[in-house]
Design a protein around this motif. Structure first.
Motif, PDB file in Angstrom:
ATOM      1  N   ASP A  38       0.704  -1.129  -0.282  1.00 37.07           N
ATOM      2  CA  ASP A  38       0.341   0.171  -0.222  1.00 37.07           C
ATOM      3  C   ASP A  38       0.829   0.871   0.004  1.00 37.07           C
ATOM      4  N   LYS A  39       1.874   1.318   0.725  1.00 33.47           N
ATOM      5  CA  LYS A  39       3.676   2.583   0.714  1.00 33.47           C
ATOM      6  C   LYS A  39       3.050   2.647  -0.605  1.00 33.47           C
ATOM      7  N   PRO A  40       3.563   4.228  -1.098  1.00 34.56           N
ATOM      8  CA  PRO A  40       4.641   4.199  -2.147  1.00 34.56           C
ATOM      9  C   PRO A  40       5.764   4.316  -2.135  1.00 34.56           C
ATOM     10  N   GLU A  41       6.189   4.035  -3.703  1.00 27.98           N
ATOM     11  CA  GLU A  41       7.769   3.611  -3.717  1.00 27.98           C
ATOM     12  C   GLU A  41       8.474   4.954  -3.084  1.00 27.98           C
ATOM     13  N   LYS A  42       9.928   4.129  -2.734  1.00 23.85           N
ATOM     14  CA  LYS A  42      10.299   4.883  -1.620  1.00 23.85           C
ATOM     15  C   LYS A  42      10.993   6.624  -2.818  1.00 23.85           C
ATOM     16  N   GLY A  43      10.976   7.535  -2.447  1.00 24.26           N
ATOM     17  CA  GLY A  43      11.816   8.799  -3.831  1.00 24.26           C
ATOM     18  C   GLY A  43      10.605   8.589  -4.771  1.00 24.26           C
ATOM     19  N   LEU A  44       9.493   8.210  -4.747  1.00 20.83           N
ATOM     20  CA  LEU A  44       8.483   8.837  -5.610  1.00 20.83           C
ATOM     21  C   LEU A  44       8.228  10.475  -5.323  1.00 20.83           C
ATOM     22  N   SER A  45       8.006  11.000  -6.639  1.00 20.00           N
ATOM     23  CA  SER A  45       7.585  12.494  -6.702  1.00 20.00           C
ATOM     24  C   SER A  45       6.033  11.815  -6.990  1.00 20.00           C
ATOM     25  N   GLU A  46       4.893  13.252  -6.430  1.00 17.53           N
ATOM     26  CA  GLU A  46       3.929  13.295  -6.395  1.00 17.53           C
ATOM     27  C   GLU A  46       3.137  14.244  -7.856  1.00 17.53           C
ATOM     28  N   TYR A  47       4.999  14.751  -7.809  1.00 17.32           N
ATOM     29  CA  TYR A  47       4.203  15.363  -9.394  1.00 17.32           C
ATOM     30  C   TYR A  47       5.937  15.885  -9.960  1.00 17.32           C
ATOM     31  N   ILE A  48       5.777  16.929 -10.790  1.00 20.37           N
ATOM     32  CA  ILE A  48       7.463  17.115 -11.166  1.00 20.37           C
ATOM     33  C   ILE A  48       7.048  18.262 -11.896  1.00 20.37           C
ATOM     34  N   GLU A  49       8.155  18.738 -11.224  1.00 21.86           N
ATOM     35  CA  GLU A  49       8.042  20.875 -10.956  1.00 21.86           C
ATOM     36  C   GLU A  49       8.546  21.500 -12.203  1.00 21.86           C
ATOM     37  N   ILE A  50       8.104  22.181 -12.900  1.00 20.96           N
ATOM     38  CA  ILE A  50       8.726  22.702 -13.730  1.00 20.96           C
ATOM     39  C   ILE A  50       8.987  24.084 -13.622  1.00 20.96           C
ATOM     40  N   ASN A  51       9.494  24.958 -14.526  1.00 18.04           N
ATOM     41  CA  ASN A  51       9.716  26.340 -14.035  1.00 18.04           C
ATOM     42  C   ASN A  51       9.275  26.988 -15.167  1.00 18.04           C
ATOM     43  N   HIS A  52       7.391  27.124 -15.816  1.00 23.10           N
ATOM     44  CA  HIS A  52       7.355  27.723 -16.714  1.00 23.10           C
ATOM     45  C   HIS A  52       7.036  29.242 -17.379  1.00 23.10           C
ATOM     46  N   LYS A  53       7.879  29.908 -17.890  1.00 24.42           N
ATOM     47  CA  LYS A  53       8.109  31.279 -18.458  1.00 24.42           C
ATOM     48  C   LYS A  53       7.857  32.095 -16.733  1.00 24.42           C
ATOM     49  N   GLY A  54       9.073  31.576 -16.279  1.00 21.64           N
ATOM     50  CA  GLY A  54       9.220  32.666 -14.736  1.00 21.64           C
ATOM     51  C   GLY A  54       8.049  32.009 -13.587  1.00 21.64           C
ATOM     52  N   VAL A  55       7.205  31.293 -14.123  1.00 23.13           N
ATOM     53  CA  VAL A  55       6.088  30.838 -12.726  1.00 23.13           C
ATOM     54  C   VAL A  55       6.436  29.171 -12.783  1.00 23.13           C
ATOM     55  N   VAL A  56       6.569  28.653 -11.616  1.00 24.18           N
ATOM     56  CA  VAL A  56       6.306  27.555 -10.977  1.00 24.18           C
ATOM     57  C   VAL A  56       5.116  26.133 -11.402  1.00 24.18           C
ATOM     58  N   LYS A  57       5.434  25.602 -11.953  1.00 28.00           N
ATOM     59  CA  LYS A  57       4.402  24.917 -12.392  1.00 28.00           C
ATOM     60  C   LYS A  57       4.441  23.269 -11.673  1.00 28.00           C
ATOM     61  N   ARG A  58       2.948  22.465 -11.142  1.00 23.07           N
ATOM     62  CA  ARG A  58       3.676  21.128 -10.584  1.00 23.07           C
ATOM     63  C   ARG A  58       2.790  20.851 -11.325  1.00 23.07           C
ATOM     64  N   LEU A  59       3.399  19.175 -12.546  1.00 20.14           N
ATOM     65  CA  LEU A  59       2.914  18.310 -13.185  1.00 20.14           C
ATOM     66  C   LEU A  59       2.739  17.422 -12.856  1.00 20.14           C
ATOM     67  N   THR A  60       1.097  16.980 -12.453  1.00 17.39           N
ATOM     68  CA  THR A  60       1.016  15.178 -12.282  1.00 17.39           C
ATOM     69  C   THR A  60       1.616  14.524 -13.207  1.00 17.39           C
ATOM     70  N   PRO A  61       1.960  13.464 -12.278  1.00 17.17           N
ATOM     71  CA  PRO A  61       2.957  12.051 -13.464  1.00 17.17           C
ATOM     72  C   PRO A  61       1.763  11.490 -14.429  1.00 17.17           C
ATOM     73  N   GLU A  62       0.111  11.326 -13.757  1.00 11.13           N
ATOM     74  CA  GLU A  62      -0.737  11.517 -14.273  1.00 11.13           C
ATOM     75  C   GLU A  62      -1.131  12.271 -15.697  1.00 11.13           C
ATOM     76  N   SER A  63      -0.082  13.321 -16.309  1.00 10.51           N
ATOM     77  CA  SER A  63      -0.992  14.010 -17.872  1.00 10.51           C
ATOM     78  C   SER A  63      -0.034  14.120 -17.747  1.00 10.51           C
ATOM     79  N   VAL A  64       1.447  13.446 -18.210  1.00  7.18           N
ATOM     80  CA  VAL A  64       2.553  13.658 -18.506  1.00  7.18           C
ATOM     81  C   VAL A  64       1.941  12.275 -19.655  1.00  7.18           C
TER      82      VAL A  64
END
Length: 267
Positions: free
Chosen positions: A147-173
């Motif tokens: 039931d536990k998530p895999e160690k070291g996994l992130s809930e999102y991918i953080e990017i810097n888009h046009k000077g704004v920090v965005k968080r992308l969920t893996p499900e959207s990629v």
């Protein structure tokens, strides 16, 4: 079958121990009723049966509770094993003496001899309780790991888009493509650029959802609509019309994954 399903729903060691002792208590009374009415030809006496239960099994039930408490305490404070063994030994000896004095009219004729007689019984019970605890705790640990998530996994991918920090969920990629010192992250709506490597991003994504299919491509298996791995230039057809090349290095592992049912989406 119903009992097994109920057993599976018990999430703590205390619940499992209580369930086992409750079941044993019911079986014990059923046995007493059967014995008195059908074998001994007498009448079942509820109070007498409970008193006998407390004298014969009450100390063992207490031993179960104490051992589980000791084990739980040791797991919490990481105490020394020697201290744990001493605590168990003192508890067992104390319960043997308690059993003798509870039924003093039967065992009190020779306390030392009664102690030697009862000690092996309680030692065996101790070993059985600890063995059962080990089995139950390992099953609970195995379930917790699933039931536990895999160690070291992130809930999102953080990017810097046009000077704004965005968080992308893996499900959207849909897929991630290497582009020099950067990676292109293609989502359902648009493409983003991030300074990173395929290897580093893959380490923080669920391995059962994302697979590397090429030195430069990492794909989300959920968005594969079609594939052809038999021709020389193997490709994957992704959602939104993207075509991803598959290299010979990653083809065998990918073929095994895609052969499993419900791995990818077809529409």
């Amino acid at each position: 079958m119903i009992i097994y399903k109920y057993w599976q729903q018990l999430t703590t060691l205390w619940q499992k121990a209580a369930f086992l002792w409750g079941a044993f208590f019911i079986l014990f009374n059923a046995y007493c009723f059967f014995w008195r009415h059908l074998i001994a030809g007498g009448q079942y006496q509820f109070i007498d049966s409970q008193i006998f239960w407390l004298k014969e099994w009450g100390a063992l039930c207490t031993l179960n509770i104490v051992l589980v408490a000791f084990v739980d305490l040791k797991a919490r404070i990481n105490s020394n094993l020697f201290v744990f063994v001493i605590m168990c030994a003192v508890t067992i000896c104390s319960l043997v003496m308690l059993r003798i004095f509870v039924d003093y009219s039967f065992y009190g004729y020779a306390i030392a001899a009664s102690f030697i007689q009862l000690l092996p019984k309680y030692l065996i019970a101790c070993c059985l309780v600890l063995a059962l605890w080990r089995v139950c705790s390992m099953s609970l640990l195995s379930k917790a790991k699933q039931d536990k998530p895999e160690k070291g996994l992130s809930e999102y991918i953080e990017i810097n888009h046009k000077g704004v920090v965005k968080r992308l969920t893996p499900e959207s990629v849909l897929f991630i493509k290497a582009a020099g010192n950067y990676v292109e992250i293609q989502t359902l709506t648009e493409c983003f650029l991030k300074r990173d490597t395929i290897k580093n991003i893959q380490a923080h994504l669920p391995c059962n959802e994302f697979k590397q299919v090429h030195r430069s491509y990492l794909v989300n298996l959920a968005y594969i609509e079609d594939f052809n791995l038999h021709k020389a230039n193997a490709t994957l057809q992704m959602k939104l019309g993207f075509s991803i090349p598959v290299s010979k290095t990653f083809k065998p592992a990918l073929a095994n994954v895609l052969s499993e049912p419900s791995t990818f989406v077809t529409e």
